[in-house]
Enzyme design. Structure first.
Site, mmCIF file in Angstrom:
data_model
loop_
_atom_site.group_PDB
_atom_site.id
_atom_site.type_symbol
_atom_site.label_atom_id
_atom_site.label_comp_id
_atom_site.label_asym_id
_atom_site.label_seq_id
_atom_site.Cartn_x
_atom_site.Cartn_y
_atom_site.Cartn_z
ATOM 1 C CG ASP A 1 -1.731 -1.288 1.316
ATOM 2 O OD1 ASP A 1 -2.307 -1.699 0.308
ATOM 3 O OD2 ASP A 1 -1.735 -1.899 2.398
ATOM 4 C CE LYS B 1 2.729 -2.565 -4.568
ATOM 5 N NZ LYS B 1 2.498 -2.278 -3.153
ATOM 6 C CG ASN C 1 -2.658 -11.482 -2.116
ATOM 7 O OD1 ASN C 1 -2.638 -11.400 -3.340
ATOM 8 N ND2 ASN C 1 -1.617 -11.900 -1.427
ATOM 9 C CB ALA C 2 -2.802 -7.413 -5.226
ATOM 10 N N GLY C 3 -4.667 -5.231 -3.971
ATOM 11 C CA GLY C 3 -5.787 -4.315 -4.202
ATOM 12 C C GLY C 3 -5.261 -3.052 -4.817
ATOM 13 C CG HIS C 4 -4.102 -0.791 -8.645
ATOM 14 N ND1 HIS C 4 -3.790 0.467 -8.200
ATOM 15 C CD2 HIS C 4 -4.040 -0.740 -9.994
ATOM 16 C CE1 HIS C 4 -3.543 1.229 -9.244
ATOM 17 N NE2 HIS C 4 -3.702 0.518 -10.332
ATOM 18 C CB THR C 5 -8.383 2.257 -6.039
ATOM 19 O OG1 THR C 5 -8.415 1.538 -4.809
ATOM 20 C CG2 THR C 5 -9.745 2.856 -6.292
ATOM 21 C CB THR D 1 -6.423 -10.738 1.995
ATOM 22 O OG1 THR D 1 -5.903 -11.831 1.238
ATOM 23 C CG2 THR D 1 -5.360 -9.658 2.122
ATOM 24 C CD GLN E 1 0.723 -9.272 -2.490
ATOM 25 O OE1 GLN E 1 1.595 -9.809 -3.143
ATOM 26 N NE2 GLN E 1 -0.538 -9.286 -2.862
ATOM 27 C CB THR F 1 -7.649 -1.632 -1.948
ATOM 28 O OG1 THR F 1 -6.809 -0.507 -1.733
ATOM 29 C CG2 THR F 1 -8.413 -1.460 -3.239
ATOM 30 C CB THR F 2 -8.017 -6.555 -0.529
ATOM 31 O OG1 THR F 2 -7.186 -6.223 -1.635
ATOM 32 C CG2 THR F 2 -8.535 -7.971 -0.698
ATOM 33 N NE ARG G 1 -7.445 -6.701 6.864
ATOM 34 C CZ ARG G 1 -6.529 -7.661 6.868
ATOM 35 N NH1 ARG G 1 -6.296 -8.347 7.971
ATOM 36 N NH2 ARG G 1 -5.832 -7.948 5.794
ATOM 37 N N PRO G 2 -8.972 -0.788 8.613
ATOM 38 C CG PRO G 2 -9.589 -0.045 10.738
ATOM 39 C CD PRO G 2 -9.847 -1.113 9.732
HETATM 40 P P1 IMP Z 1 -2.338 -13.081 2.488
HETATM 41 O O1 IMP Z 1 -1.490 -12.598 1.356
HETATM 42 O O2 IMP Z 1 -3.810 -12.917 2.253
HETATM 43 O O3 IMP Z 1 -1.976 -14.457 2.945
HETATM 44 O O4 IMP Z 1 -2.033 -12.123 3.750
HETATM 45 C C1 IMP Z 1 -0.783 -12.136 4.410
HETATM 46 C C2 IMP Z 1 -0.420 -10.746 4.893
HETATM 47 O O5 IMP Z 1 -0.123 -9.915 3.786
HETATM 48 C C3 IMP Z 1 -1.528 -10.035 5.664
HETATM 49 O O6 IMP Z 1 -0.933 -9.234 6.665
HETATM 50 C C4 IMP Z 1 -2.172 -9.158 4.609
HETATM 51 O O7 IMP Z 1 -2.818 -8.038 5.184
HETATM 52 C C5 IMP Z 1 -0.940 -8.757 3.813
HETATM 53 N N1 IMP Z 1 -1.253 -8.412 2.427
HETATM 54 C C6 IMP Z 1 -1.550 -9.255 1.416
HETATM 55 N N2 IMP Z 1 -1.744 -8.581 0.274
HETATM 56 C C7 IMP Z 1 -1.550 -7.275 0.561
HETATM 57 C C8 IMP Z 1 -1.568 -6.073 -0.240
HETATM 58 O O8 IMP Z 1 -1.801 -6.076 -1.460
HETATM 59 N N3 IMP Z 1 -1.299 -4.906 0.444
HETATM 60 C C9 IMP Z 1 -0.990 -4.894 1.763
HETATM 61 N N4 IMP Z 1 -0.947 -5.979 2.534
HETATM 62 C C10 IMP Z 1 -1.222 -7.169 1.936
#
Ligand code: IMP
Length: 436
Positions: free
Chosen positions: A18, A21, A43-47, A135, A232, A307-308, A311-312
């Site tokens: 976050d 990028k 798990n990634a989030g990009h707006t 996530t 990430q 974004t995903t 969560r704060p």
């Molecule tokens: P997972 O990738 O869902 O297994 O999560 C493992 C850890 O990586 C957790 O702390 C997530 O919050 C963090 N995480 C996964 N993807 C992102 C991302 O795109 N941005 C920020 N944190 C991430």
């Protein structure tokens, strides 16, 4: 702005994700022909903003809005077809075509509902203090199957229906036994239904699927300029991050070679993205975390909500020990410093320059996460500035204190800052050609 001279470039976060990028990639995109996602999954989030409407992408690369960019989801990723197809459909509905501009690796691994379930149940079962705060997208269990090999299914497997049905039946029997035995799960998965569902997904994905490794090498030979989009952050890298509070892939730059099959020697530029302070979502050590009004103020000013997951985000001062360590194993040729505007209005800014662990001053980022949890930050204070920065467009427009702050971070990390973000809009960017 012309970024053609950068050559093949990787954009990597040097913190815990976050960092901004997405904004950097968005700025560079106009000058790149190919955008590659090489690690991670939904798990990634990009707006992105489509027709004035905000839209969160999880699986798709960021180049989908650029008509001339080819978007590649490479073999090091894990793909949740339901999420991917949902994003494709939502974009098409908004008039954004996806066809020849998207390619998906036949080597990528596939996320199934049992992965998502296992992710949730494992987190629920973990003892207090040992939850990872994932996530819940099934990322860890899918990568675990990939490396374990016995129960993994790849995209290419989806293209051979009979073989896939037989394999999925065996995998689902194993998964059901595991979920029942370990987590006392009563509901189990129906292999035949799941196979029907995934074979239908496969038919929709078929036009996009190919051997992306050979495709990327052909494009390299043709001289196409490539942008490798890190997901990430480096400190969530499974090998080099704050293990076990990491994600399950190589989110540091090493993932380009392993995930996309493109040798690192093909990269000319590595842009390390840092945020002017530190944030983290999920569990794990964060030495500079501020559980007070200052942390709340950073969160509010920086709009720091996931974004995903929504969560704060946990917020704290800039941690130069952590970012310098990330720079070691990612090797940035330049830095992009984002969210500088968020820090306006603080009388004093702090930057962590060392840790105190067990009474000792430590300058190195510890490998042992338990030690990092004990770390107390040793701060250097810098004067803040009161001016809002949103309208600054040149280095000279920044207040002297802001310039001193940027210089301080660049010196600590040992790489030049070439781009500064002073707001979310594309034009709220300062380029410093020679670097600070
Ligand atoms: P997972 O990738 O869902 O297994 O999560 C493992 C850890 O990586 C957790 O702390 C997530 O919050 C963090 N995480 C996964 N993807 C992102 C991302 O795109 N941005 C920020 N944190 C991430």
């Amino acid at each position: 702005m012309d970024f053609r001279g950068l050559g093949n470039t990787c954009v990597i976060g040097l913190q815990w994700g976050d960092e901004g990028k997405g904004k950097v990639v968005d700025l560079l995109l106009a000058d790149f022909d190919v955008v590659v996602r090489y690690c991670g999954g939904a798990n990634a989030g990009h707006t992105i903003v489509v027709g004035g409407e905000k839209f969160a992408l999880h699986q798709l690369p960021s180049g989908v809005l650029r008509p001339n960019a080819l978007n590649v989801i490479a073999g090091g990723t894990v793909i949740d077809p339901a999420v991917l197809l949902g994003e494709i459909a939502a974009l098409r509905q908004r008039g954004v075509p996806l066809g020849d501009n998207l390619r998906i690796s036949d080597r990528a691994h596939v996320v199934f509902p049992y992965h998502r379930r296992e992710d949730v149940l494992a987190e629920r079962a973990a003892r207090a203090g040992e939850k990872l705060g994932t996530t819940a997208r099934g990322i860890g269990p899918c990568y675990a199957d990939k490396y374990g090999r016995h129960w993994a299914i790849r995209v290419c497997d989806l293209l051979a229906p009979d073989r896939f049905r037989a394999r999925l039946a065996a995998v689902v029997a194993h998964k059901n036994a595991y979920l029942r035995g370990v987590f006392e799960e009563r509901e189990t998965f129906d292999a035949a239904r799941l196979a029907d569902e995934y074979l239908a997904f496969a038919e929709q994905l078929r036009p996009f699927i190919c051997n992306t490794t050979t495709l990327l090498h052909r494009l390299l030979r043709e001289g196409r300029q490539m942008l490798f989009e890190g997901a990430q952050g480096s400190l969530l890298d499974v090998d080099h991050g704050t293990y076990p509070y990491v994600t399950s892939s190589n989110s540091g730059g090493g993932g380009v070679a392993s995930g996309a099959g493109v040798p690192l020697a093909a990269l000319r530029s590595v842009i390390g993205v840092i945020k002017a302070y530190t944030t983290r979502v999920g569990a794990g050590p964060l030495p500079t975390e501020l559980n007070d009004a200052t942390g709340d103020r950073i969160r509010e000013r920086g709009r720091e909500f996931g974004t995903t997951t929504g969560r704060p985000r946990r917020c704290g001062w800039f941690d130069a020990v952590a970012a310098s360590y990330a720079a070691l194993f990612t090797g940035p040729t330049g830095l992009a410093l984002l969210h500088l505007d968020t820090l306006s209005g603080f009388e004093e800014l702090r930057v962590c320059v060392a840790y105190r662990i067990g009474g000792q001053i430590v300058n190195e980022f510890p490998s042992d996460t338990y030690l990092l949890e004990q770390a107390e930050p040793v701060y250097e204070s810098l004067p803040g500035w009161s001016e809002e920065l949103g309208d600054c467009r040149r280095w000279e427009d920044l207040p002297a204190a802001a310039r001193a702050y940027v210089r301080f971070l660049a010196d600590r990390i040992g790489a030049p800052v070439r781009l500064i973000g002073v707001g979310p809009a594309r034009e709220q960017t300062i380029l410093v050609a020679d670097g600070v």
